[in-house]
Each structure stands twice: as structure tokens, then as C-alpha cells.
Scaffold this active site. Structure first.
Site, short mmCIF file in Angstrom:
data_model
loop_
_atom_site.label_atom_id
_atom_site.label_comp_id
_atom_site.label_asym_id
_atom_site.label_seq_id
_atom_site.Cartn_x
_atom_site.Cartn_y
_atom_site.Cartn_z
N PHE A 76 8.77 -57.67 102.16
CA PHE A 76 7.33 -57.82 102.40
C PHE A 76 6.49 -57.48 101.18
O PHE A 76 5.34 -57.91 101.08
CB PHE A 76 6.89 -56.94 103.59
CG PHE A 76 6.71 -55.48 103.23
CD1 PHE A 76 5.53 -55.02 102.66
CD2 PHE A 76 7.72 -54.55 103.46
CE1 PHE A 76 5.36 -53.68 102.31
CE2 PHE A 76 7.57 -53.22 103.13
CZ PHE A 76 6.39 -52.78 102.54
N LYS A 100 13.58 -67.52 103.32
CA LYS A 100 13.33 -66.78 104.57
C LYS A 100 12.45 -65.60 104.17
O LYS A 100 12.94 -64.56 103.74
CB LYS A 100 14.66 -66.32 105.17
CG LYS A 100 14.65 -66.08 106.68
CD LYS A 100 13.58 -65.12 107.17
CE LYS A 100 13.92 -63.67 106.95
NZ LYS A 100 12.78 -62.75 107.26
N GLU A 133 8.85 -61.34 107.68
CA GLU A 133 8.06 -61.72 108.86
C GLU A 133 6.72 -60.99 108.90
O GLU A 133 5.87 -61.29 109.72
CB GLU A 133 8.86 -61.49 110.15
CG GLU A 133 9.32 -60.07 110.41
CD GLU A 133 10.66 -59.74 109.74
OE1 GLU A 133 10.85 -60.09 108.55
OE2 GLU A 133 11.49 -59.06 110.38
N SER A 175 15.69 -53.71 101.37
CA SER A 175 16.13 -52.31 101.40
C SER A 175 17.66 -52.23 101.25
O SER A 175 18.38 -53.19 101.54
CB SER A 175 15.70 -51.66 102.72
OG SER A 175 16.30 -52.36 103.79
N CYS A 189 9.28 -51.59 94.49
CA CYS A 189 10.64 -51.10 94.23
C CYS A 189 10.72 -50.47 92.84
O CYS A 189 11.70 -49.81 92.52
CB CYS A 189 11.65 -52.22 94.35
SG CYS A 189 11.42 -53.45 93.08
N GLU A 240 14.41 -42.95 99.76
CA GLU A 240 13.31 -43.83 99.34
C GLU A 240 12.22 -43.73 100.42
O GLU A 240 12.47 -44.00 101.59
CB GLU A 240 13.78 -45.29 99.23
CG GLU A 240 12.64 -46.21 98.81
CD GLU A 240 13.05 -47.69 98.73
OE1 GLU A 240 13.71 -48.19 99.65
OE2 GLU A 240 12.67 -48.34 97.74
P1 NAD Z 1 13.89 -55.03 104.50
O1 NAD Z 1 15.25 -54.77 104.01
O2 NAD Z 1 13.46 -54.42 105.78
O3 NAD Z 1 13.66 -56.63 104.71
C1 NAD Z 1 13.98 -57.55 103.70
C2 NAD Z 1 14.34 -58.88 104.36
O4 NAD Z 1 15.48 -58.70 105.20
C3 NAD Z 1 13.24 -59.45 105.25
O5 NAD Z 1 13.15 -60.84 105.04
C4 NAD Z 1 13.70 -59.11 106.65
O6 NAD Z 1 13.29 -60.07 107.60
C5 NAD Z 1 15.21 -59.12 106.53
N1 NAD Z 1 15.85 -58.16 107.45
C6 NAD Z 1 15.36 -56.95 107.85
N2 NAD Z 1 16.23 -56.35 108.67
C7 NAD Z 1 17.30 -57.18 108.79
C8 NAD Z 1 18.53 -57.10 109.51
N3 NAD Z 1 18.83 -56.04 110.26
N4 NAD Z 1 19.39 -58.12 109.40
C9 NAD Z 1 19.10 -59.19 108.65
N5 NAD Z 1 17.94 -59.32 107.94
C10 NAD Z 1 17.05 -58.33 108.01
O7 NAD Z 1 12.89 -54.66 103.31
P2 NAD Z 1 11.30 -54.61 103.35
O8 NAD Z 1 10.86 -53.45 104.16
O9 NAD Z 1 10.75 -55.94 103.67
O10 NAD Z 1 10.99 -54.35 101.79
C11 NAD Z 1 10.99 -53.08 101.20
C12 NAD Z 1 12.32 -52.75 100.58
O11 NAD Z 1 12.66 -53.74 99.61
C13 NAD Z 1 12.32 -51.44 99.82
O12 NAD Z 1 13.52 -50.77 100.08
C14 NAD Z 1 12.22 -51.85 98.37
O13 NAD Z 1 12.74 -50.91 97.46
C15 NAD Z 1 13.03 -53.09 98.39
N6 NAD Z 1 12.72 -53.96 97.27
C16 NAD Z 1 13.64 -54.04 96.27
C17 NAD Z 1 13.37 -54.82 95.17
C18 NAD Z 1 14.36 -54.95 94.06
O14 NAD Z 1 14.19 -55.84 93.24
N7 NAD Z 1 15.39 -54.13 93.98
C19 NAD Z 1 12.16 -55.53 95.08
C20 NAD Z 1 11.25 -55.43 96.13
C21 NAD Z 1 11.56 -54.63 97.22
#
Ligand code: NAD
Length: 496
Positions: free
Chosen positions: A149, A173, A176, A226, A281, A379
């Protein structure tokens, strides 16, 4: 109420959803739209469309692909304000920060505009007598990009620009929580002349992601999000035989040596910790203060916090917007509560600066945070900065190298030798020297180490091109008439 749909085969479609999800404006808490969550039937539809498009797109000349990329770059730049407004209304970050996201996303497109050069292979003439050897790069096929997000435009651009330039079809994808930027992106790809089906958007949650992970016609997955989900994606995707890069979470340390410029270090810590409400991140979430600089540095950081204006991201003068959801704010507050119970000293308390309308939370500054404190180990992904005090550079380095997250880090010093030693010793993927958020420029690649990355390939830049292509090596001989003979021996270069 607006309905946010999928983009399949060059047009908006409601698909065959079995569920929907609300989208909120985090600055007001109001629901602004409803999102169609993809069913497994929608996954099949989008993958079939992408597969068909991939076959034609890989045959499209580099000259024609480059023309689309240049047109897309111009359209993106022209729609910068529109993107910023969409991002601010669904993510909450301030408009200037959203505009910065557009600029950094553009870098990936600009890099991909050089794809004719990037896809050049090697050629060796006369490797053996009459034998030439050369390498070529070919697209992997259908690529799915699953994004977080916190950068609803930049992270999709990190992926799709290179993937499409290299001749793949790309299915996005998006998160959401803030999916609308993806649809303007889709429209601009179409307006730039990209054939239908080469770029698609599948809105959804776990059902959509798991469908893409299992689908036999998806060849590669790029994931950013994450760490627990990144690990799941990597393990499931590779087990299903796909190429996967999965970038995860972070806990970025900023080491401040006693000789550092105090104002420079304090300004950097504030900017990197509280920008985008800490939902980056590459945010700095830990300051490791070495020796006698700890007290004056803490005072300098503390004294700057009251001047930061927390409010709606589209309001003039606002420095920091709300968090993404009410649940996320609760989670961040819970971390502050637990951090305090485990012995951290709350120097500035963001919990005093919340609001019933909108998911606002003020800046929090914690001092005397120990390495076993939950505010240090986890985190938090919110506006919380922990200060850890140590006596020496070696202690600070050991602390950073012992942390399981290894996305970014920075050192603040006036000592070039110490900085050079740090970049040599530190076990982290991206390093800043007096730069608090060292996100590499578009012609390098982005990625952490350890629990911040699953897979071998970093994202965008040269490593993005590697990820989205497969290399093939061709050994060719054009024999002179009458010169061939049978030889069952293993081919060697010998004196042939
Ligand atoms: P998230 O992991 O909750 O979601 C990321 C994506 O995965 C979304 O599209 C979501 O719909 C999907 N998703 C969530 N739960 C899922 C599941 N159980 N099974 C399958 N798909 C699932 O992350 P977020 O809250 O949207 O974003 C924040 C996180 O992203 C933080 O941990 C941040 O550090 C990380 N991030 C990392 C980078 C990097 O380059 N390393 C960059 C930006 C964000």
C-alpha cells in the site's frame, strides 16, 4: 459510490467478484469507494488474456516497444498532479511526498526506455574454427506483480516498466487499500499505444494472490510487501516452479558518530523517520547514537518535532498525514505501549496527537531503547523513532549486523575513513553516507539482504532486466560445403 474494477484486455471490467472491500480516505475515515475482489475465475480470465498478449508482444520490435515506452513516460509526467491527488486521497501521504513518488517511479520508466541497449547480448566470433557463439535475452512470459500500500504508483512502476520493455505481459495486483492509481496507470499504457492484455490490473486480496501463485501460465512473480507475506510468496511461488523475487520489511538504522554535524544528523533523522508517517520501507526507525553525541542529538531531534504539522495530506503546510487504516494506527500505538512497558523512555508521545476523524497519530520519540525491546526488534511502520545508545562504533556495527532485517542503513560522520569502513563492514543491502534514505537511482537496483529479500535478484535497474529475461546462448557453425564429418567425441575447442 465509486466501484473500483479490474483492467483486463485493455478495458475496465467488474469481473465475477464473490466479495468486495471498502476503500477509505485515511484523512477523514470516510469510505470513498468499493473494490471488487477477484475470484479465481477472474484470475483465469486475466492470465489467459496476458498469455495471449505476451506471445505477440515478445515478437514486437524493440523500436516499436521503445516508442510506446517514450510515449508512456511523457503521459506519466503529464499526469503527475492527478496521480498525486489519487495517492494522497487513498494513502494519506502529503501531496509533495506523493509527487516525489511519481518522480522516482518515472526513473524506472526512463531506464526502461533504453531497452534496446539493455537487451544487447555478447558475440564471440570464431570461438572454434567456423564457430561463432552469442547470447540473447528473451522475456520470461507472463509476470505478476504484487505490491504494497505504501507506494501505490512507484512500486508498480519499479516492476512493470522493465517487465514490459523486456517483452513480457504484466499483471499488477495492487494493494486493496489504495488501488485507484493502478487504473490510471493502465489507461496511460493504453494511450501510449501498448497492445491490450500486455498490462492488466487484477484487484483483490489473498484469493487473487494465491490464484496467481498457483496458475501454471504465470512464469514469474515480483512481490514487494511485509516479510511474512514475502516469505510465503517466495516459498509458494518457487515450489510452483516460478521465478520469484520477494522484497520484505525493514528496520533501518542510522548510526551517528560523535563527530557528525549535529544539525545535519537531526534534520536527517526527523525527515527519514516521520516522512510519510514512517510508512516507508526505507524509513529510519532506529538512531544508534555513538558516545557523547547521544544527549545533544536527542535534544536536537526532540526540539524539531513540535514544528511538524500533522494533518490531511492535501492541506497546505502539512508535514505528515495519517496512517493508512484505523487498525494500523492501533497496531502502532500498541507497539508504543509495549515499548514503554519494556523500559523505553517516551520523550515525545505521539499518542497524545490522535483524532477521531482520520487515522492520525503524532510523532513518537523513544530513548534508551534496548535491543530486546519490541520497539527495536519489530518493524512498526509508523511515526516512531527509537534511540539506542552505545559507546563505540564496533558496538553500533554489531547491533546493526545482528538485526534480521537488512534493507537500508546510514552512517552520519565527517570521517571518511569511518564511512568507508562502515560500507565495507555493514551487512545491509543499501547504505547511505550522510544520506538517510539511500534509495538507489533508477540505473542501479533496489533490494535488501537477509529477511528483507527472498530470492537473489534486486528490483528495477540492471537486476530488473535480469529478472524479467532468460538468457540463451547460441553456438553456430556454417560449414563450408563438403567439410562435415561424423565425430562422436565431446565437442572441445582444441585445435579445431
Ligand atoms: P503486505 O505484505 O500486507 O501486502 C503486500 C501485498 O500482499 C498486497 O498486495 C496484499 O494484498 C498482499 N497480501 C497481504 N496479505 C496476503 C496474504 N496473506 N496472502 C497473499 N497476499 C497477501 O504489505 P503492506 O502492509 O501493503 O505494505 C507494507 C510492508 O511492505 C512493510 O512491511 C514494508 O516494509 C514493506 N515494503 C517493502 C519494500 C521493499 O522494497 N523492501 C517497499 C515497500 C514496502
Amino acid at each position: 459510490m465509486e466501484h473500483v474494477q479490474h483492467w483486463i484486455n485493455g478495458q475496465l471490467t467488474a469481473g465475477a467478484p464473490t466479495a468486495t472491500a471498502p476503500i477509505h480516505n485515511p484523512a477523514t475515515g470516510e469510505q470513498t469507494a468499493e473494490l471488487a475482489l477477484a475470484s479465481s475465475a477472474d484470475v483465469d480470465t486475466v492470465v489467459a488474456s496476458a498469455r495471449k498478449a505476451a506471445t505477440a508482444w515478445r515478437s514486437t520490435s524493440l523500436a516499436a516497444r521503445t516508442k510506446v515506452l517514450f510515449a508512456f513516460r511523457q503521459l506519466l509526467a503529464a499526469h503527475s498532479d492527478e496521480f498525486s491527488a489519487i495517492i494522497t486521497s487513498e494513502h494519506g501521504k502529503v501531496l509533495s511526498d506523493a509527487a516525489g513518488e511519481v518522480v522516482r517511479g518515472l526513473e524506472s520508466v526512463e531506464y526502461a526506455c533504453g531497452v534496446p541497449d539493455l537487451l544487447k547480448g555478447d558475440f564471440t566470433e570464431q570461438a572454434s574454427t567456423g564457430v561463432d557463439v552469442y547470447s540473447i535475452r528473451q522475456p520470461v512470459g507472463v509476470v505478476a506483480g504484487i505490491t504494497p500500500f505504501n507506494f501505490p504508483l512507484m512500486v508498480p512502476l519499479w516492476m512493470c516498466a522493465s517487465a514490459i520493455a523486456c517483452g513480457n505481459a504484466f499483471i499488477l495486483k495492487p494493494s486493496e487499500k489504495d488501488p485507484s492509481a493502478s487504473l490510471l496507470l493502465a489507461q496511460l499504457w493504453k494511450d501510449a499505444g501498448l497492445p491490450d492484455g500486455v498490462f492488466s490490473v487484477l484487484q483483490g486480496d489473498k484469493v487473487a494472490v494465491d490464484g496467481l501463485l498457483q496458475h501454471p501460465d504465470v512464469d514469474a512473480i515480483s512481490f514487494v510487501g511485509s516479510t511474512p507475506i514475502a516469505k510465503h510468496i517466495y516459498e509458494t511461488g518457487t515450489k510452483a516452479g516460478k521465478r520469484v523475487q520477494a522484497l520484505g520489511g525493514a528496520k533501518n538504522h542510522m548510526m551517528v558518530l560523535p563527530d557528525a554535524d549535529l544539525d545535519v544528523a537531526a534534520d536527517a533523522a526527523i525527515s527519514a523517520a516521520y516522512g510519510a508517517a514512517g510508512e516507508r520501507c526505507m524509513a529510519i526507525s532506529v538512531v544508534v547514537a555513538v558516545g557523547a553525541i547521544a544527549d545533544p542529538l536527542l535534544d536536537a531531534i526532540k526540539s524539531r518535532i513540535p514544528s511538524l504539522l500533522v494533518g490531511p495530506g492535501d492541506q497546505d503546510g502539512t508535514d505528515m498525514g495519517p496512517l493508512i487504516t484505523a487498525q494500523h494506527r492501533e497496531k502502532v500505538v500498541d507497539y508504543i505501549n509495549r515499548g514503554e512497558q519494556e523500559g523505553a523512555k517516551v520523550v515525545v508521545d505521539g499518542r497524545e496527537n490522535t483524532s477521531d476523524s482520520g487515522y492520525f497519530l503524532g510523532c513518537t520519540l523513544l530513548d534508551d531503547v534496548r535491543p530486546d525491546n519490541v520497539a527495536y526488534t519489530d518493524e512498526i511502520f509508523g511515526p516512531v523513532l527509537s534511540v539506542v545508545r552505545v559507546d563505540t562504533y564496533d558496538e553500533a556495527l554489531s547491533l546493526i549486523n545482528a538485526h534480521p532485517f537488512a534493507n537500508g542503513t546510514a552512517i552520519f560522520t565527517r570521517d571518511g575513513g569511518a564511512a568507508r569502513r562502515f560500507q565495507f563492514d555493514v551487512q545491509v543491502g543499501m547504505v547511505g553516507v550522510n544520506v538517510p534514505i539511500p534509495v538507489p537511482v533508477g540505473y542501479y537496483s533496489f533490494g535488501g539482504w537477509k529477511s528483507s529479500l527472498f530470492g537473489d535478484t534486486h528490483i528495477y535497474g540492471p537486476e530488473g532486466v535480469n529478472f524479467y529475461t532468460r538468457r540463451k546462448v547460441v553456438t553456430s557453425r556454417w560449414p563450408d560445403p563438403g567439410s562435415s564429418k561424423i565425430d562422436l567425441g565431446f565437442p572441445t575447442n582444441g585445435d579445431h
